[in-house]
Write a protein that holds these residues in place. Structure first.
Motif, PDB file in Angstrom:
ATOM      1  N   LYS A 199       0.838  -1.204   0.000  1.00  0.00           N
ATOM      2  CA  LYS A 199       0.000   0.000   0.000  1.00  0.00           C
ATOM      3  C   LYS A 199       0.868   1.248   0.000  1.00  0.00           C
ATOM      4  CE  LYS A 199      -3.389  -2.949   1.109  1.00  0.00           C
ATOM      5  NZ  LYS A 199      -4.545  -3.288   0.312  1.00  0.00           N
ATOM      6  N   HIS A 331     -10.738  -6.130   7.749  1.00  0.00           N
ATOM      7  CA  HIS A 331      -9.974  -5.419   8.784  1.00  0.00           C
ATOM      8  C   HIS A 331      -8.678  -6.153   9.138  1.00  0.00           C
ATOM      9  CE1 HIS A 331     -10.027  -3.500  13.095  1.00  0.00           C
ATOM     10  NE2 HIS A 331      -9.103  -2.977  12.319  1.00  0.00           N
ATOM     11  N   PHE A 348      -5.934  -1.288   8.594  1.00  0.00           N
ATOM     12  CA  PHE A 348      -6.546  -1.019   7.288  1.00  0.00           C
ATOM     13  C   PHE A 348      -7.599  -2.072   6.980  1.00  0.00           C
ATOM     14  CE2 PHE A 348      -2.748  -3.547   6.833  1.00  0.00           C
ATOM     15  CZ  PHE A 348      -2.955  -4.437   5.780  1.00  0.00           C
ATOM     16  N   ASN A 349      -8.303  -1.915   5.849  1.00  0.00           N
ATOM     17  CA  ASN A 349      -9.285  -2.921   5.429  1.00  0.00           C
ATOM     18  C   ASN A 349      -9.326  -2.994   3.906  1.00  0.00           C
ATOM     19  OD1 ASN A 349     -10.847  -0.752   4.582  1.00  0.00           O
ATOM     20  ND2 ASN A 349     -12.435  -0.997   6.127  1.00  0.00           N
ATOM     21  N   ASP A 351     -11.007  -1.433   1.742  1.00  0.00           N
ATOM     22  CA  ASP A 351     -11.152  -0.164   1.023  1.00  0.00           C
ATOM     23  C   ASP A 351     -10.198   0.935   1.462  1.00  0.00           C
ATOM     24  OD1 ASP A 351     -13.397  -1.257  -0.357  1.00  0.00           O
ATOM     25  OD2 ASP A 351     -14.607  -0.897   1.437  1.00  0.00           O
ATOM     26  N   THR A 352      -9.629   0.805   2.642  1.00  0.00           N
ATOM     27  CA  THR A 352      -8.792   1.871   3.201  1.00  0.00           C
ATOM     28  C   THR A 352      -7.374   1.363   3.421  1.00  0.00           C
ATOM     29  OG1 THR A 352     -10.724   2.758   4.353  1.00  0.00           O
ATOM     30  CG2 THR A 352      -8.571   3.505   5.114  1.00  0.00           C
ATOM     31  N   GLU A 353      -6.399   2.055   2.852  1.00  0.00           N
ATOM     32  CA  GLU A 353      -5.003   1.650   3.045  1.00  0.00           C
ATOM     33  C   GLU A 353      -4.516   2.114   4.423  1.00  0.00           C
ATOM     34  OE1 GLU A 353      -1.812   3.831   1.095  1.00  0.00           O
ATOM     35  OE2 GLU A 353      -3.292   5.170   0.210  1.00  0.00           O
ATOM     36  N   LEU A 355      -3.100   4.292   7.124  1.00  0.00           N
ATOM     37  CA  LEU A 355      -2.955   5.751   7.170  1.00  0.00           C
ATOM     38  C   LEU A 355      -2.328   6.154   8.494  1.00  0.00           C
ATOM     39  CD1 LEU A 355      -6.557   6.634   5.874  1.00  0.00           C
ATOM     40  CD2 LEU A 355      -4.432   6.828   4.553  1.00  0.00           C
ATOM     41  N   ARG A 404     -12.872   4.213  11.797  1.00  0.00           N
ATOM     42  CA  ARG A 404     -12.443   5.367  10.993  1.00  0.00           C
ATOM     43  C   ARG A 404     -11.944   6.493  11.895  1.00  0.00           C
ATOM     44  NH1 ARG A 404     -13.858   5.458   5.656  1.00  0.00           N
ATOM     45  NH2 ARG A 404     -13.954   7.735   5.618  1.00  0.00           N
ATOM     46  N   LYS A 407      -8.126   8.298  12.303  1.00  0.00           N
ATOM     47  CA  LYS A 407      -7.277   8.194  11.103  1.00  0.00           C
ATOM     48  C   LYS A 407      -7.248   9.510  10.339  1.00  0.00           C
ATOM     49  CE  LYS A 407      -7.406   3.252  10.157  1.00  0.00           C
ATOM     50  NZ  LYS A 407      -8.075   2.785  11.353  1.00  0.00           N
ATOM     51  N   PHE A 409      -7.501  10.819   7.038  1.00  0.00           N
ATOM     52  CA  PHE A 409      -7.884  10.492   5.655  1.00  0.00           C
ATOM     53  C   PHE A 409      -7.446  11.612   4.723  1.00  0.00           C
ATOM     54  CE2 PHE A 409     -10.517   7.577   7.962  1.00  0.00           C
ATOM     55  CZ  PHE A 409     -10.698   6.493   7.096  1.00  0.00           C
TER      56      PHE A 409
END
Length: 415
Positions: A199, A331, A348-349, A351-353, A355, A404, A407, A409
């Motif tokens: 990622k 997750h 992360f999961n 959809d989300t790297e 962060l 979330r 984090k 974003f």
């Protein structure tokens, strides 16, 4: 009527699934766990063994003793699954009928699949820390290593715990510094990826840490041959990386019985499943958990833990004829040891790297940043593993879905 649940694999995924299902279903289910041996190895601890930071014998406990009362344990090798007649055929000739089957047989190492890897030099100048024997042998090899080039090499992905080879590099830097020979040791990390990690944000941070610690990064290196006698790694495009000591993470595959069961697995022997329900794509009454699954997430212990709650709920829902829970989001949560009593944390999961920020909320452990707190978190995980994760308990404040909160974003791009 009592439902029969057969769980293949008595590792992390199989144990926590059995314990959760026993607690949730009680005597309404007859649960049998099958594994080929009785030794449950705490795999995250293998990373520490070569550096003398963990005693290997402390990492092993009895498989059946990790299971709640009322769960049957069967020590046997699996021959194949007959999905048409809902039976598991064991190599001793017996068959286990099931109403629901849970596949939790993890990933196995396939060093023999890489030319030369198990040839001359194996367990001498060429090692792995990805199994118990390898980690123990590597401890004495490192103890006698005072100068030269040490190369850490990942042959191909997917592998268990994708950050562990990087952690090995960071711990080696610390280990040789403590011994006063770091100036005489050249450290190299050779990976098939185009960066330090999969990622982007994490890859940049980790590449920066490698550079800071003077660890050479060789990218897009696809190992075709390990020449133990000539002490060199050769890629498919004929690039060479010489070594005095090689620490290789071999190819991984699924359990061999998957290959003997038509339609169950992919070309690597991993079992495709719905990424949100963990229901196998082969049959509706087969579920998959942990490293055995072909899912777009890491093969890490935390993933298995987060999958456990959804899997147990879905087995119960399937048996009751209800709609499945689709809440698993991929997750993943990993501590990355960086040496000198510090560690990083990534969360992360799908959809989300990974962060920057904090976990599990705005006040918490720092993400993508070295800290002593993260190192203590990594050390504490061993206790949580045996006393919380395997018994199938939830860890307070840690949710199955990725938080979330906390984090940082990136701002949405202007159109």
């Amino acid at each position: 009527m009592t439902k029969r649940i057969v769980i293949l694999g008595g590792g992390t995924g199989g144990t926590l699934s059995a314990n959760r299902l026993r607690r949730d279903l009680g005597d309404g289910a007859d649960i049998t766990v099958v594994d080929r041996d009785d030794d449950h190895v705490y795999q995250p601890g293998l990373l520490f063994v070569p550096f003398g930071l963990a005693a290997p014998e402390d990492l092993v406990r009895s498989r059946p003793r990790q299971l709640h009362e009322g769960i049957h344990y069967r020590r046997a090798d699996v021959d194949r699954i007959d999905a048409e007649s809902d039976q598991v055929h064991l190599q001793d000739g017996t068959a286990l009928p099931y109403d629901v089957l849970v596949i939790a047989t993890g990933a196995r190492l396939l060093p023999e699949e890489t030319e030369g890897l198990t040839g001359p030099g194996w367990r001498d100048t060429v090692h792995t820390f990805y199994d118990y024997e390898g980690a123990v042998a590597l401890e004495s090899a490192l103890a006698g290593f005072t100068a030269g080039r040490l190369v850490v090499n990942v042959v191909d992905l997917p592998i268990k715990c994708p950050v562990a080879p990087l952690e090995f590099c960071f711990l080696a830097d610390w280990y040789f510094t403590e011994r006063g020979v770091r100036d005489q040791v050249q450290l190299t990390y050779a990976t098939p990826l185009d960066g330090a990690f999969t990622k982007p944000v994490a890859s940049r941070t980790l590449a920066g840490l490698l550079a800071e610690k003077n660890i050479e990064l060789v990218t897009e290196f696809n190992t075709g041959e390990v020449d133990g006698a000539g002490k060199r790694l050769v890629s498919y495009d004929d690039r060479e990386v010489p070594f005095d000591l090689a620490v290789v993470v071999p190819l991984h595959g699924g359990a061999s019985y998957v290959e003997r069961t038509p339609g169950l697995g992919d070309e690597f022997g991993f079992v495709p499943a719905d990424p949100h329900t963990l229901q196998s794509k082969a049959r509706p009454n087969i579920f998959v958990i942990g490293d055995a699954a072909a899912l777009p997430t890491s093969k890490a212990g935390s993933v298995t833990h987060f999958e456990g709650e959804v899997l147990a709920r879905n087995v119960a829902r399937y048996l009751a004829g209800h709609e499945l829970d689709t809440s698993f989001d991929g997750h993943t949560n990993c501590f990355i040891e960086s040496g000198f009593h510090k560690a990083m944390l990534i969360d992360f999961n799908y959809d989300t790297e990974p962060l920057t920020g904090h976990y599990p909320a705005a006040v918490g452990l720092p993400l993508l940043k070295e800290s002593r707190l993260n190192h203590l978190g990594k050390l504490m995980f061993s206790w949580l593993y045996w006393h919380s994760l395997l018994p199938g308990r939830d860890i307070p404040g840690v949710s199955t879905t990725m938080p979330r909160a906390g984090k940082h974003f990136p701002a949405p791009a202007d159109h």
